[in-house]
Write an enzyme that holds these catalytic residues in place. Structure first.
Site, mmCIF file in Angstrom:
data_model
loop_
_atom_site.group_PDB
_atom_site.id
_atom_site.type_symbol
_atom_site.label_atom_id
_atom_site.label_comp_id
_atom_site.label_asym_id
_atom_site.label_seq_id
_atom_site.Cartn_x
_atom_site.Cartn_y
_atom_site.Cartn_z
ATOM 1 C CB ILE A 1 -9.674 -6.849 1.207
ATOM 2 C CG1 ILE A 1 -8.488 -5.897 1.026
ATOM 3 C CG2 ILE A 1 -10.016 -7.031 2.667
ATOM 4 C CD1 ILE A 1 -8.848 -4.459 1.068
ATOM 5 C CB THR A 2 -5.315 -9.800 -1.655
ATOM 6 O OG1 THR A 2 -5.144 -8.677 -2.529
ATOM 7 C CG2 THR A 2 -6.226 -10.842 -2.298
ATOM 8 N N GLY A 3 -3.970 -8.679 1.024
ATOM 9 C CA GLY A 3 -3.048 -7.733 1.646
ATOM 10 C C GLY A 3 -3.754 -6.865 2.664
ATOM 11 N N GLY B 1 -1.320 -1.459 6.112
ATOM 12 C CA GLY B 1 -1.606 -0.359 5.198
ATOM 13 C C GLY B 1 -3.071 -0.110 4.917
ATOM 14 C CE1 TYR C 1 3.704 -0.420 -6.315
ATOM 15 C CE2 TYR C 1 3.736 1.656 -7.504
ATOM 16 C CZ TYR C 1 3.154 0.812 -6.563
ATOM 17 O OH TYR C 1 2.016 1.215 -5.888
HETATM 18 N N1 LIG Z 1 0.814 3.667 -0.367
HETATM 19 C C1 LIG Z 1 0.512 4.392 -1.447
HETATM 20 O O1 LIG Z 1 0.631 5.617 -1.444
HETATM 21 C C2 LIG Z 1 -0.029 3.717 -2.677
HETATM 22 C C3 LIG Z 1 -0.201 4.495 -3.830
HETATM 23 C C4 LIG Z 1 -0.717 3.885 -4.974
HETATM 24 C C5 LIG Z 1 -1.073 2.561 -4.929
HETATM 25 N N2 LIG Z 1 -0.896 1.816 -3.790
HETATM 26 C C6 LIG Z 1 -1.291 0.397 -3.799
HETATM 27 O O2 LIG Z 1 -2.090 0.127 -2.679
HETATM 28 C C7 LIG Z 1 -1.941 -1.259 -2.324
HETATM 29 C C8 LIG Z 1 -1.679 -1.376 -0.817
HETATM 30 O O3 LIG Z 1 -0.469 -0.711 -0.542
HETATM 31 P P1 LIG Z 1 -0.062 -0.157 0.912
HETATM 32 O O4 LIG Z 1 0.544 1.160 0.690
HETATM 33 O O5 LIG Z 1 -1.182 -0.328 1.842
HETATM 34 O O6 LIG Z 1 1.136 -1.161 1.243
HETATM 35 P P2 LIG Z 1 1.567 -1.951 2.584
HETATM 36 O O7 LIG Z 1 1.208 -1.180 3.800
HETATM 37 O O8 LIG Z 1 2.994 -2.287 2.345
HETATM 38 O O9 LIG Z 1 0.646 -3.262 2.555
HETATM 39 C C9 LIG Z 1 0.774 -4.210 1.541
HETATM 40 C C10 LIG Z 1 -0.023 -5.440 1.889
HETATM 41 O O10 LIG Z 1 0.241 -6.445 0.888
HETATM 42 C C11 LIG Z 1 0.730 -7.612 1.558
HETATM 43 N N3 LIG Z 1 1.670 -8.374 0.741
HETATM 44 C C12 LIG Z 1 2.834 -7.952 0.227
HETATM 45 N N4 LIG Z 1 3.460 -8.967 -0.392
HETATM 46 C C13 LIG Z 1 2.685 -10.050 -0.248
HETATM 47 C C14 LIG Z 1 2.805 -11.414 -0.628
HETATM 48 N N5 LIG Z 1 3.876 -11.879 -1.290
HETATM 49 N N6 LIG Z 1 1.826 -12.275 -0.297
HETATM 50 C C15 LIG Z 1 0.754 -11.829 0.396
HETATM 51 N N7 LIG Z 1 0.580 -10.575 0.805
HETATM 52 C C16 LIG Z 1 1.547 -9.694 0.496
HETATM 53 C C17 LIG Z 1 1.379 -7.092 2.821
HETATM 54 O O11 LIG Z 1 1.548 -8.131 3.752
HETATM 55 P P3 LIG Z 1 2.550 -7.951 5.043
HETATM 56 O O12 LIG Z 1 1.684 -7.348 6.130
HETATM 57 O O13 LIG Z 1 2.971 -9.343 5.346
HETATM 58 O O14 LIG Z 1 3.679 -7.067 4.617
HETATM 59 C C18 LIG Z 1 0.368 -6.041 3.241
HETATM 60 O O15 LIG Z 1 -0.755 -6.642 3.836
HETATM 61 C C19 LIG Z 1 -0.798 -1.795 -3.181
HETATM 62 O O16 LIG Z 1 -1.326 -2.543 -4.264
HETATM 63 C C20 LIG Z 1 -0.116 -0.542 -3.692
HETATM 64 O O17 LIG Z 1 0.539 -0.744 -4.915
HETATM 65 C C21 LIG Z 1 -0.385 2.364 -2.654
#
Ligand SMILES: NC(=O)c1ccc[n+]([C@@H]2O[C@H](COP(=O)([O-])OP(=O)(O)OC[C@H]3O[C@@H](n4cnc5c(N)ncnc54)[C@H](OP(=O)(O)O)[C@@H]3O)[C@@H](O)[C@H]2O)c1
Length: 277
Positions: free
Chosen positions: A10-12, A16, A165
């Site tokens: 699982i990437t990232g 979150g 985005y």
């Molecule tokens: N939050 C929402 O309500 C929502 C809604 C719709 C879709 N999504 C999608 O859900 C997914 C997760 O989002 P989240 O809300 O959990 O966001 P988040 O808490 O900001 O987590 C994002 C993750 O991606 C990693 N990441 C970011 N840039 C990166 C890079 N250049 N190289 C490697 N890893 C990187 C971050 O690493 P770090 O720990 O180093 O920052 C973190 O592990 C995303 O694809 C987002 O678009 C979220």
């Protein structure tokens, strides 16, 4: 539900919803391949999963550099002969690039991190997924979607973080539909989803939005596509949280999907006749 002995990348998963999915998979008995760009956060997540009795290995790679995506794929291939599930979850929100920024490869940053890195990683890990068939790929996209302007994919004009985005998220969905068609009959299913609306995560807080849902809501939706028996063999679908839904119309346009595939192969340095199966 148990997922013993199966490998899931699982990437990232250093923050979150990705982190919550990693923890849940660890508790199910999966070997969790935790990924992130930050070594300390990644090691801490893997350690927490192990302390809870699970199995986890951390892989570090900054997805804003295609060279690091390749290194990540190499490292996973070196350690594993098969991969049961790949979840392309890592992403940057609109607030991370309010003005236009570029990746190490000079691509618009959100297109690069949110979409192109997952495209390349998936291509490079397909042999491992095929070896584990029935296997699954889940692309964590969003309900926020905006049509790709093939005349200016890198958004050199009229840039906004929101547009970048939404374009990157729709690109993931076009890729999902396209790949599902290519992989038909291979035993590798590919789906995508909007995990939940405004989960309480760094991305949402950075965007200045008040959270409306939790990472557990999103994790449940992602895990349904990634591991639930009811999704076995189902492919080429977009889900709005837990329900199958229709994405932006461009996702169902074969010409647009082919254009994006050709462009993505070129941008990632893969051959135009890349053998997906
Ligand atoms: N939050 C929402 O309500 C929502 C809604 C719709 C879709 N999504 C999608 O859900 C997914 C997760 O989002 P989240 O809300 O959990 O966001 P988040 O808490 O900001 O987590 C994002 C993750 O991606 C990693 N990441 C970011 N840039 C990166 C890079 N250049 N190289 C490697 N890893 C990187 C971050 O690493 P770090 O720990 O180093 O920052 C973190 O592990 C995303 O694809 C987002 O678009 C979220």
């Amino acid at each position: 539900m148990r997922f013993d002995g199966r490998a899931v990348l699982i990437t990232g998963s250093t923050d979150g919803v990705g982190r919550r999915v990693a923890e849940r998979l660890g508790a199910m008995g999966a070997h969790v391949l935790v990924h992130g760009r930050d070594k300390n956060r990644g090691k801490a997540v893997a350690e927490a999963i192990r302390e809870a009795g699970g199995r986890a290995t951390f892989y570090q790679a900054d997805l804003s550099a295609l060279a690091e995506v390749r290194q990540l794929a190499d490292a996973v291939r070196q350690d594993h002969g098969r991969l049961d599930v790949l979840i392309n979850n890592a992403g940057l929100g609109s607030g991370a690039a309010r003005t236009r920024q570029t990746s190490a490869d000079e691509h618009e940053l959100l297109f690069a991190v949110n979409y192109l890195a997952g495209f390349l990683l998936t291509a490079l890990l397909l042999p491992l997924l095929r070896a584990a068939a029935p296997a699954r790929i889940v692309n964590v996209a969003s309900a926020g979607q905006e049509r790709i302007d093939f005349g200016d994919v890198m958004l050199t004009r009229n840039y906004s973080g929101g547009r970048a985005y939404r374009q990157s998220k729709l690109a993931q969905i076009l890729f999902t539909m396209d790949l599902a068609e290519t992989l038909g009959g291979s035993g590798v299913a590919v789906t995508c989803l909007h995990p939940s609306t405004f989960m309480d995560t760094t991305m949402v807080r950075q965007g200045g939005t008040t959270p409306l849902s939790t990472v557990d809501d999103g994790a449940e939706a992602i895990l349904k596509l990634a591991v639930s028996p009811e999704m076995e063999g189902r492919t080429g679908l977009y889900f709005n949280v837990l329900r199958e839904a229709r994405a932006d119309g461009q996702a169902y346009d074969p010409a647009a999907r082919a254009k994006l595939r050709e462009l993505s192969l070129k941008l990632t340095g893969l051959p135009a006749d890349f053998a997906w199966v």
